[in-house]
Design a protein around this motif. Structure first.
Motif, PDB file in Angstrom:
ATOM      1  N   GLY A 102       0.784  -1.228   0.000  1.00 19.99           N
ATOM      2  CA  GLY A 102       0.000   0.000   0.000  1.00 19.99           C
ATOM      3  C   GLY A 102       0.816   1.279   0.000  1.00 19.99           C
ATOM      4  O   GLY A 102       0.341   2.329   0.438  1.00 19.99           O
ATOM      5  N   ILE A 103       2.027   1.206  -0.499  1.00 18.64           N
ATOM      6  CA  ILE A 103       2.874   2.396  -0.566  1.00 18.64           C
ATOM      7  C   ILE A 103       2.578   3.114  -1.878  1.00 18.64           C
ATOM      8  O   ILE A 103       2.748   2.543  -2.958  1.00 18.64           O
ATOM      9  N   ASP A 104       2.129   4.370  -1.775  1.00 16.85           N
ATOM     10  CA  ASP A 104       1.824   5.123  -2.985  1.00 16.85           C
ATOM     11  C   ASP A 104       2.243   6.579  -2.819  1.00 16.85           C
ATOM     12  O   ASP A 104       2.893   6.934  -1.846  1.00 16.85           O
ATOM     13  N   GLY A 105       1.901   7.383  -3.790  1.00 15.52           N
ATOM     14  CA  GLY A 105       2.188   8.815  -3.727  1.00 15.52           C
ATOM     15  C   GLY A 105       3.674   9.135  -3.790  1.00 15.52           C
ATOM     16  O   GLY A 105       4.460   8.442  -4.450  1.00 15.52           O
ATOM     17  N   ASP A 106       4.049  10.193  -3.075  1.00 15.51           N
ATOM     18  CA  ASP A 106       5.425  10.689  -3.114  1.00 15.51           C
ATOM     19  C   ASP A 106       6.431   9.674  -2.591  1.00 15.51           C
ATOM     20  O   ASP A 106       7.534   9.562  -3.127  1.00 15.51           O
ATOM     21  N   LEU A 107       6.058   8.931  -1.545  1.00  9.02           N
ATOM     22  CA  LEU A 107       6.986   7.939  -0.997  1.00  9.02           C
ATOM     23  C   LEU A 107       7.285   6.863  -2.040  1.00  9.02           C
ATOM     24  O   LEU A 107       8.443   6.479  -2.243  1.00  9.02           O
ATOM     25  N   ARG A 108       6.261   6.399  -2.729  1.00  7.55           N
ATOM     26  CA  ARG A 108       6.446   5.383  -3.779  1.00  7.55           C
ATOM     27  C   ARG A 108       7.376   5.915  -4.866  1.00  7.55           C
ATOM     28  O   ARG A 108       8.326   5.238  -5.275  1.00  7.55           O
ATOM     29  N   GLU A 109       7.125   7.138  -5.314  1.00  7.00           N
ATOM     30  CA  GLU A 109       7.940   7.724  -6.378  1.00  7.00           C
ATOM     31  C   GLU A 109       9.391   7.918  -5.938  1.00  7.00           C
ATOM     32  O   GLU A 109      10.320   7.671  -6.711  1.00  7.00           O
ATOM     33  N   VAL A 135      11.025   6.162  -3.629  1.00  5.95           N
ATOM     34  CA  VAL A 135      11.655   4.836  -3.556  1.00  5.95           C
ATOM     35  C   VAL A 135      11.981   4.339  -4.959  1.00  5.95           C
ATOM     36  O   VAL A 135      13.083   3.843  -5.207  1.00  5.95           O
ATOM     37  N   LEU A 136      11.053   4.480  -5.894  1.00  7.80           N
ATOM     38  CA  LEU A 136      11.311   4.036  -7.269  1.00  7.80           C
ATOM     39  C   LEU A 136      12.442   4.836  -7.919  1.00  7.80           C
ATOM     40  O   LEU A 136      13.281   4.268  -8.617  1.00  7.80           O
ATOM     41  N   ASP A 137      12.479   6.150  -7.674  1.00  5.84           N
ATOM     42  CA  ASP A 137      13.573   6.970  -8.212  1.00  5.84           C
ATOM     43  C   ASP A 137      14.910   6.505  -7.663  1.00  5.84           C
ATOM     44  O   ASP A 137      15.895   6.389  -8.384  1.00  5.84           O
ATOM     45  N   TYR A 138      14.947   6.241  -6.347  1.00  9.18           N
ATOM     46  CA  TYR A 138      16.200   5.798  -5.742  1.00  9.18           C
ATOM     47  C   TYR A 138      16.629   4.439  -6.305  1.00  9.18           C
ATOM     48  O   TYR A 138      17.805   4.241  -6.627  1.00  9.18           O
ATOM     49  N   CYS A 139      15.693   3.509  -6.422  1.00 11.95           N
ATOM     50  CA  CYS A 139      16.023   2.182  -6.972  1.00 11.95           C
ATOM     51  C   CYS A 139      16.499   2.305  -8.419  1.00 11.95           C
ATOM     52  O   CYS A 139      17.456   1.646  -8.817  1.00 11.95           O
ATOM     53  N   ASP A 140      15.827   3.144  -9.193  1.00 10.71           N
ATOM     54  CA  ASP A 140      16.241   3.366 -10.576  1.00 10.71           C
ATOM     55  C   ASP A 140      17.677   3.867 -10.615  1.00 10.71           C
ATOM     56  O   ASP A 140      18.506   3.395 -11.384  1.00 10.71           O
ATOM     57  N   TYR A 141      17.995   4.824  -9.758  1.00  8.82           N
ATOM     58  CA  TYR A 141      19.363   5.354  -9.646  1.00  8.82           C
ATOM     59  C   TYR A 141      20.329   4.264  -9.194  1.00  8.82           C
ATOM     60  O   TYR A 141      21.379   4.055  -9.783  1.00  8.82           O
ATOM     61  N   SER A 142      19.966   3.561  -8.148  1.00 10.77           N
ATOM     62  CA  SER A 142      20.846   2.554  -7.558  1.00 10.77           C
ATOM     63  C   SER A 142      21.144   1.416  -8.536  1.00 10.77           C
ATOM     64  O   SER A 142      22.284   0.972  -8.661  1.00 10.77           O
ATOM     65  N   TYR A 143      20.134   0.945  -9.244  1.00 12.08           N
ATOM     66  CA  TYR A 143      20.328  -0.173 -10.163  1.00 12.08           C
ATOM     67  C   TYR A 143      21.087   0.240 -11.416  1.00 12.08           C
ATOM     68  O   TYR A 143      21.726  -0.574 -12.059  1.00 12.08           O
ATOM     69  N   ASP A 144      21.056   1.527 -11.776  1.00  5.69           N
ATOM     70  CA  ASP A 144      21.828   2.014 -12.915  1.00  5.69           C
ATOM     71  C   ASP A 144      23.306   2.169 -12.595  1.00  5.69           C
ATOM     72  O   ASP A 144      24.138   2.189 -13.476  1.00  5.69           O
ATOM     73  N   ASP A 145      23.635   2.306 -11.332  1.00  6.14           N
ATOM     74  CA  ASP A 145      25.003   2.576 -10.928  1.00  6.14           C
ATOM     75  C   ASP A 145      25.972   1.487 -11.379  1.00  6.14           C
ATOM     76  O   ASP A 145      27.119   1.764 -11.700  1.00  6.14           O
ATOM     77  N   ALA A 146      25.504   0.242 -11.445  1.00  3.83           N
ATOM     78  CA  ALA A 146      26.371  -0.856 -11.887  1.00  3.83           C
ATOM     79  C   ALA A 146      26.819  -0.632 -13.327  1.00  3.83           C
ATOM     80  O   ALA A 146      27.978  -0.849 -13.669  1.00  3.83           O
ATOM     81  N   PHE A 147      25.903  -0.156 -14.186  1.00  4.55           N
ATOM     82  CA  PHE A 147      26.302   0.085 -15.568  1.00  4.55           C
ATOM     83  C   PHE A 147      27.272   1.253 -15.656  1.00  4.55           C
ATOM     84  O   PHE A 147      28.218   1.213 -16.442  1.00  4.55           O
ATOM     85  N   ALA A 148      27.085   2.288 -14.838  1.00  2.00           N
ATOM     86  CA  ALA A 148      28.012   3.424 -14.851  1.00  2.00           C
ATOM     87  C   ALA A 148      29.416   2.955 -14.498  1.00  2.00           C
ATOM     88  O   ALA A 148      30.392   3.375 -15.115  1.00  2.00           O
ATOM     89  N   SER A 149      29.529   2.063 -13.520  1.00  2.00           N
ATOM     90  CA  SER A 149      30.835   1.525 -13.143  1.00  2.00           C
ATOM     91  C   SER A 149      31.435   0.713 -14.288  1.00  2.00           C
ATOM     92  O   SER A 149      32.623   0.810 -14.579  1.00  2.00           O
ATOM     93  N   PHE A 150      30.601  -0.081 -14.931  1.00  2.00           N
ATOM     94  CA  PHE A 150      31.059  -0.885 -16.062  1.00  2.00           C
ATOM     95  C   PHE A 150      31.524   0.022 -17.200  1.00  2.00           C
ATOM     96  O   PHE A 150      32.600  -0.178 -17.775  1.00  2.00           O
TER      97      PHE A 150
END
Length: 167
Positions: free
Chosen positions: A39-46, A48-63
């Motif tokens: 039931g996580i929605d609104g600004d908190l959901r966005e 968290v998703l923004d942070y995960c998007d950033y975090s998961y992209d970091d591996a490619f930046a290192s590569f």
């Protein structure tokens, strides 16, 4: 032999990038489902998703950084010259009268030290000591300036891909 080795390396990079994109998509789907089921929605959901998007992209930046560092200087400069100039704002005063070689050298130095941010992260503070220049490769940056007497934001604007800022 050099051409086939380079071609092999490029294919390895392509496969790794594809694998990482697929892995990221699976992780993002799992996070999205987790947030929905709790039931996580609104600004908190966005956020968290923004942070995960950033975090998961970091591996490619290192590569990407590691791969570019493996290349000889001339080849590195050619790769960077193809990747970044389309995003670089050549109409700015800083780059308007410079040669392509100068821009390539600047980009080469910047690519080795990427800065990834999440929404709301402060990069520099008005009046603080600064020794960095930032080139926006993707996304946007909100810039604001405070009136020194009132402390209120007097100016605010958004910089996009190709723009640069710093102190």
């Amino acid at each position: 032999l050099i051409t086939s080795t380079l071609l092999s390396k490029i294919l390895d990079i392509w496969e790794e990038a594809t694998r990482q994109r697929t892995e990221k998509a699976h992780k993002m789907a799992a996070v999205t489902e987790y947030l929905r089921s709790n039931g996580i929605d609104g600004d908190l959901r966005e956020t968290v998703l923004d942070y995960c998007d950033y975090s998961y992209d970091d591996a490619f930046a290192s590569f990407e950084r590691a791969f570019l560092e493996e290349l000889p200087g001339d080849l590195q400069a050619q790769m960077i010259a193809r990747i970044l100039p389309a995003r670089l704002d050549r109409s700015s005063l800083l780059f308007r009268a410079t040669s392509e070689a100068f821009v390539e050298r600047i980009l080469l130095r910047m690519v080795g030290r990427p800065v990834r941010t999440i929404p709301g992260q402060r990069l520099i503070t008005q009046g603080g000591f600064g020794e960095e220049m930032y080139l926006i490769k993707s996304g946007a940056v909100e810039v604001s300036a405070r009136d020194r007497t009132t402390g209120r934001v007097a100016q605010a604007w958004v910089l996009r891909e190709g723009a640069f800022f710093g102190e």
